[in-house]
Design an enzyme around this catalytic site. Structure first.
Site, PDB file in Angstrom:
ATOM      1  N   GLY A 171       0.815  -1.217   0.000  1.00 44.03           N
ATOM      2  CA  GLY A 171       0.000   0.000   0.000  1.00 44.03           C
ATOM      3  C   GLY A 171       0.844   1.261   0.000  1.00 44.03           C
ATOM      4  O   GLY A 171       0.676   2.140  -0.834  1.00 44.03           O
ATOM      5  N   MET A 210       4.669   3.156   2.149  1.00 43.64           N
ATOM      6  CA  MET A 210       5.864   2.906   2.940  1.00 43.64           C
ATOM      7  C   MET A 210       6.303   4.163   3.667  1.00 43.64           C
ATOM      8  O   MET A 210       6.385   5.247   3.082  1.00 43.64           O
ATOM      9  CB  MET A 210       6.969   2.409   2.001  1.00 43.64           C
ATOM     10  N   GLU A 211       6.624   3.983   4.957  1.00 40.12           N
ATOM     11  CA  GLU A 211       6.825   5.106   5.878  1.00 40.12           C
ATOM     12  C   GLU A 211       8.230   5.684   5.913  1.00 40.12           C
ATOM     13  O   GLU A 211       8.621   6.266   6.935  1.00 40.12           O
ATOM     14  CB  GLU A 211       6.444   4.644   7.289  1.00 40.12           C
ATOM     15  N   GLU A 232       0.874   5.784   7.610  1.00 46.42           N
ATOM     16  CA  GLU A 232       2.291   6.024   7.292  1.00 46.42           C
ATOM     17  C   GLU A 232       2.821   7.206   8.087  1.00 46.42           C
ATOM     18  O   GLU A 232       3.943   7.192   8.575  1.00 46.42           O
ATOM     19  CB  GLU A 232       2.487   6.264   5.793  1.00 46.42           C
TER      20      GLU A 232
HETATM   21  N1  PHE Z   1       5.664  -0.753   6.266  1.00 49.64           N
HETATM   22  C1  PHE Z   1       4.604  -0.593   5.314  1.00 49.64           C
HETATM   23  C2  PHE Z   1       3.373  -0.208   6.130  1.00 49.64           C
HETATM   24  O1  PHE Z   1       3.169   0.881   6.461  1.00 49.64           O
HETATM   25  C3  PHE Z   1       4.280  -1.791   4.517  1.00 49.64           C
HETATM   26  C4  PHE Z   1       5.353  -2.287   3.609  1.00 49.64           C
HETATM   27  C5  PHE Z   1       6.077  -3.410   3.940  1.00 49.64           C
HETATM   28  C6  PHE Z   1       5.596  -1.652   2.424  1.00 49.64           C
HETATM   29  C7  PHE Z   1       7.068  -3.890   3.112  1.00 49.64           C
HETATM   30  C8  PHE Z   1       6.564  -2.135   1.586  1.00 49.64           C
HETATM   31  C9  PHE Z   1       7.287  -3.246   1.914  1.00 49.64           C
HETATM   32  O2  PHE Z   1       2.613  -0.986   6.565  1.00 49.64           O
HETATM   33 ZN    ZN Z   2       2.679   0.063   8.599  1.00 56.51          ZN
END
Ligand code: PHE
Ligand code: ZN
Length: 884
Positions: free
Chosen positions: A268, A270-271, A305
């Site tokens: 979806g 990425m933070e 995010e």
């Molecule tokens: N960390 C992201 C989230 O907010 C998800 C994610 C994981 C995106 C791995 C890309 C790769 O949930």
């Molecule tokens: Zn997350």
């Protein structure tokens, strides 16, 4: 490449890193096939163990150009590279600088991890282990460093150059043909939060003043021409920033916050610190292009995010086993944010429906794993509903157990104590133990025991003693690798409802009052006696879904109907109705499978619905949820074994038809009343009206009657927003009528050229519950708008079929499984993460009736027999087939 036999990574084997990285200076010269990456790392021995340790750096798909130690070229005999590592076996045991030059090829990177291209844009995705595809590095979250990133590129190809942190310099080189930008992020971060972008992007800008008066520039970058569709994401971001200040006291910490939308993205969003990257599906929206549900999802994901800035970035995870520490907690935070912005009950019901649809299914099958897994072969396969959604439920239970104030104090302590650290679940929970004085050791089982606990609750009233006796028994079913389980801590919010709908006071026999209406079950069995109960009450248990359990009660259909009308807890009002509908559907499935016709008897469901419709006072969005019957997959899971998806489909369709017929008058009435020229508004009230009106339409169209079809066609044509247009079209696609094809063709003509809208068109066709769908999907894979290279397209067509079309995916000839398996195998070499996710759609195979079960097993075996599978797919197939 890891092989199938490679040993798993185990939580128990965790060791702190031997070397830390203080600072990282990156200099990246973008080039489509040969991007040059120069990394300068300041390494420092961690000083643990006292024995000299080698420097071991991760690296994948990198061409090493040169390596220097403190300015001097490192002689070849002093290091070794393999396919996934660079080892310096005898480094000096003091801080030193390592300079590494590597070349990478973003254009052939189809995995979408590391540096890749989405269209002509250069972008990165580093979580979980993508940074090692950019440079050699100790690619683990407990190595936190300060990054400075210089990017240079041809100006014509990449006029926009972005990275984490604040912009410190930019300028032209090469007479203005090339340019550079330097970004500095002052906050130490793990490598998975690194990001950079280069491309031709347009941007929308806004500002936010933080609670301490800092001005933050907000920018959303999109493909030129899409700027007008960024407004909702921007408003959502500002709301999220404000909410985190008021609800959690968390303030933003850089001069700028950027969001970049790209079209090719595995997840979806990425933070990445200060530079979130998003699947464009979760940024772009206008009333004409996006539904109310799309708007809600965008708001939730933008917020999610953003919230990671504190829960994930400032405090990150020590290792990937702690993934729920950031994900479960951040989902909890985004759910609370959404609940505060609209109706709490509606949000809770929607979240619980999603939890049951995805997480309960996962927990009931071969891929079940604890919220904190103890081992993994491929971490990419653990971005699951269990880690995210059940992880959020576990945080919520802490809040239920401690109460909102103590919970907030615990959160404050967590932020104060662990800021700047890579933390563990134990450290998180310890904060709540410390502020409450509670022993939370048994509570930790929620992180280590997989499976959905079942609680049997039996209540009985003793008129003579004026007491109500409640017997509770809990059991956690076995899951892979965990055959026997311990009793969990289960917080149960409870109410004893009087005839008039009010709650009786909760006075326990021993004189204690139930703390804030919450009973806490900690033993396998417990008996509670409530005193001074002057009339036979109806039990309302697990209010607000206080624990993520399966609850089995001895409530009669009469009791459920009563609760559906009167329970003071709105969640349980919905739950009672849902339980009634589920019972009836399961009975009807058995009836159909026995070859008998379903009786007209509906255990009062129609009456309960009619009451809800006419009662007034209920929020429209809530009534809409009441009108939506349990989904096919949920009914299947409740049945649990020997499942016949076709009978489930038939029973559910028949019930919809019956409700549509019996309630035709009030449904039409509501539909008309709600249609009376409500101008489109995207606010919660407008969303609620549309949801209710479209739920009415759906039941009416389920009758197959021509007047209802005509209304749907009219709504499709007259709609001035995507919500109403899609609602009409999706209810029409369930009917085998000529109007359907015409409307679908019209939809394509209207929106072709807009990939995100055409995805809806793919999904609608993939979910038509008729045998011709399979061939239609195959045809559509050759459509010019479709591409196996774009994850959104694959999800819209193939994934939507496997998850949203239970009947055709589970065709009795096995060809639905065949389609999925062929797609998985074709995708696996290109994008293993996407392939593995698709394959997990087969996870419930063991619950099927024998014929389908054999076919699904055969399909899985075909995958497992294929040569050179990715670690991602081989992990899923191995676990799916494992005998346990
Ligand atoms: N960390 C992201 C989230 O907010 C998800 C994610 C994981 C995106 C791995 C890309 C790769 O949930
Ligand atoms: Zn997350």
């Amino acid at each position: 490449m890891r092989t199938e036999e490679s040993p798993p990574v185990r939580l128990a084997d965790y060791r702190p890193p031997d070397w830390l990285v203080e600072t990282v200076e990156l200099d990246i010269a973008l080039h489509p096939e040969a991007t040059l990456v120069r990394a300068s790392l300041l390494l420092r021995p961690n000083g643990i163990g006292g024995v000299p340790a080698p420097v071991v750096l991760d690296g994948e798909a990198l061409a090493l150009r040169s390596i220097k130690l403190d300015g001097a070229t490192l002689p070849q005999e002093q290091y070794v590279t393999t396919a996934n590592r660079l080892t310096i076996s005898q480094p000096p045991q003091r801080p030193f600088r390592l300079e590494i030059e590597t070349v990478i090829n973003p254009s052939t990177n189809t995995q979408l991890q590391g540096l890749y291209r989405s269209g002509s844009t250069y972008c990165t995705q580093c979580e979980a282990e993508g940074f090692r595809r950019i440079t050699y590095f100790p690619d683990r979250p407990d190595v936190m460093a300060i990054y400075t990133t210089r990017i240079e590129a041809e100006k014509a190809h990449a006029p926009v150059l972005l990275a984490n942190g604040n912009l410190v310099a930019r300028g032209d080189i090469d007479g203005g043909n090339r340019h550079f930008a330097i970004w500095h992020d002052p906050f130490p971060k793990p490598s998975y939060l690194f990001a950079m972008i280069g491309g031709k992007l347009a941007c929308v800008e806004d500002h936010f003043q933080t609670m301490s008066g800092q001005d933050v520039t907000l920018r959303i970058y999109v493909e030129p021409g899409k700027e007008a569709r960024c407004g909702h994401a921007m408003e959502s971001l500002k709301r999220a920033m404000r909410w985190d200040e008021t609800a959690f006291g968390r303030e933003y910490d850089l001069d700028i916050f950027m969001i970049v939308a790209v079209s090719d993205f595995n997840m979806g969003a990425m933070e990445n610190k200060g530079l979130n990257t998003f699947n464009d599906k979760y940024v772009l929206a206008s009333p004409e292009t996006a539904t109310d549900a799309d708007f809600d999802r965008i708001e939730a994901i933008v917020a999610h995010e953003y919230f990671h800035n504190w829960t994930g970035n400032r405090i990150t995870c020590r290792d990937w086993f702690q993934l729920c520490l950031k994900e479960g907690l951040t989902v909890f935070r985004d759910q609370e944010f959404t609940a505060d912005g609209r109706s709490r009950a509606v949000e809770r019901i929607s979240d619980v429906r999603a939890l049951r649809a995805h997480q309960f299914d996962e927990d009931a099958g071969p891929l079940a794993h604890p919220v904190r897994p103890a081992q993994y072969h491929e971490i990419n396969n653990f971005y699951t509903s269990t880690v995210y959604e059940k992880g959020a439920e576990v945080v919520r239970m802490l809040q239920v157990l401690l109460g909102p104030q103590k919970f907030r104090t615990g959160m404050d302590l967590y932020f104060a104590r662990h800021d700047g650290q890579a933390a563990t679940v134990e450290q998180f929970v310890q904060c709540f133990a410390d502020v409450s004085g509670r022993d939370l050791s048994q509570f930790m089982l929620w992180y280590s025991q997989a499976g959905t606990p079942e609680v049997v609750a039996t209540g009985s009233y003793d008129a003579l003693r004026r007491s109500y006796r409640l017997e509770l028994a809990q059991r956690v079913p076995p899951t892979p690798g965990q055959t026997s389980k311990q009793a969990m801590v289960i917080p149960l919010a409870v109410g004893l409802v009087r005839r008039d709908g009010g709650d009786l006071p909760l006075k326990l026999g021993d004189g204690r009052a139930a703390d804030r209406g919450v009973l806490t079950l900690t033993e396998p069995h417990a008996t509670l006696v409530f005193a001074d109960v002057d009339q036979a009450p109806v039990l309302s248990l697990n209010r607000g879904f206080s624990a993520p359990i399966k609850l089995i009660t001895n409530l009669s259909a009469d009791d459920l109907r009563f609760l559906a009308r009167c329970d003071g807890d709105l969640f349980n009002r919905w739950q009672a109705f849902h339980g009634l509908a589920t019972r009836l559907l399961i009975d009807n499935v058995s009836t159909l499978r026995a070859g008998t016709a379903i009786a007209g008897e509906d255990s009062g469901l129609t009456d309960a619905l009619a009451a809800t419709l006419t009662l007034g006072g209920n929020e429209p969005a809530f009534v809409a949820l009441m009108l939506t019957l349990p989904g096919e997959a949920e009914i299947a899971r409740e049945i649990g074994q020997n499942v016949d998806p076709e009978a489930i489909f038939a029973a559910r369709s028949a019930l919809k038809m019956m409700l549509g017929n019996k309630l035709a008058a009030p449904l039409f009435d509501h539909y008309r009343r709600l249609s009376e020229r409500i101008p489109y508004r995207p606010d919660p009230a407008g969303v609620g009206w549309r949801a209710l009106r479209n739920a009415c339409l759906d039941l009416l169209v389920a009758t197959g009657k021509s007047d209802a079809i005509a209304i749907a066609v009219r709504q499709y044509q007259a709609a001035d927003n995507m919500t109403d247009r899609i609602a009409a079209l999706s209810t029409l696609t369930l009917c085998d009528v000529p109007e359907r094809r015409a409307a679908l063709d019209n939809f394509y003509d209207r929106y072709h050229g807009d990939p995100l809208i055409i995805d809806k068109w793919f999904t609608l066709q993939a979910t038509i519950p008729e045998p011709a769908t399979l061939d239609r999907i195959k045809e559509l894979t050759a459509h010019p708008a479709f591409s196996f290279g774009n994850p959104n397209r694959v999800r819209a067509l193939i994934h939507a079929f496997a998850l949203g079309n239970q009947k055709e995916f589970n065709r009795p000839d096995g060809m639905g499984y065949g389609l999925v398996v062929e797609t998985v195998l074709a995708l696996d070499q290109k994008n293993p993460q996407l392939a593995a996710r698709l394959l997990s759609a087969l996870k419930s195979w063991r619950a099927l009736e024998p014929g389908r079960r054999a076919l699904a097993q055969e399909a899985l075996r075909r995958v497992s027999a294929a040569p050179s599978l990715s670690p991602d797919v081989s992990d899923i197939v191995r676990r799916s087939l494992a005998e346990d």
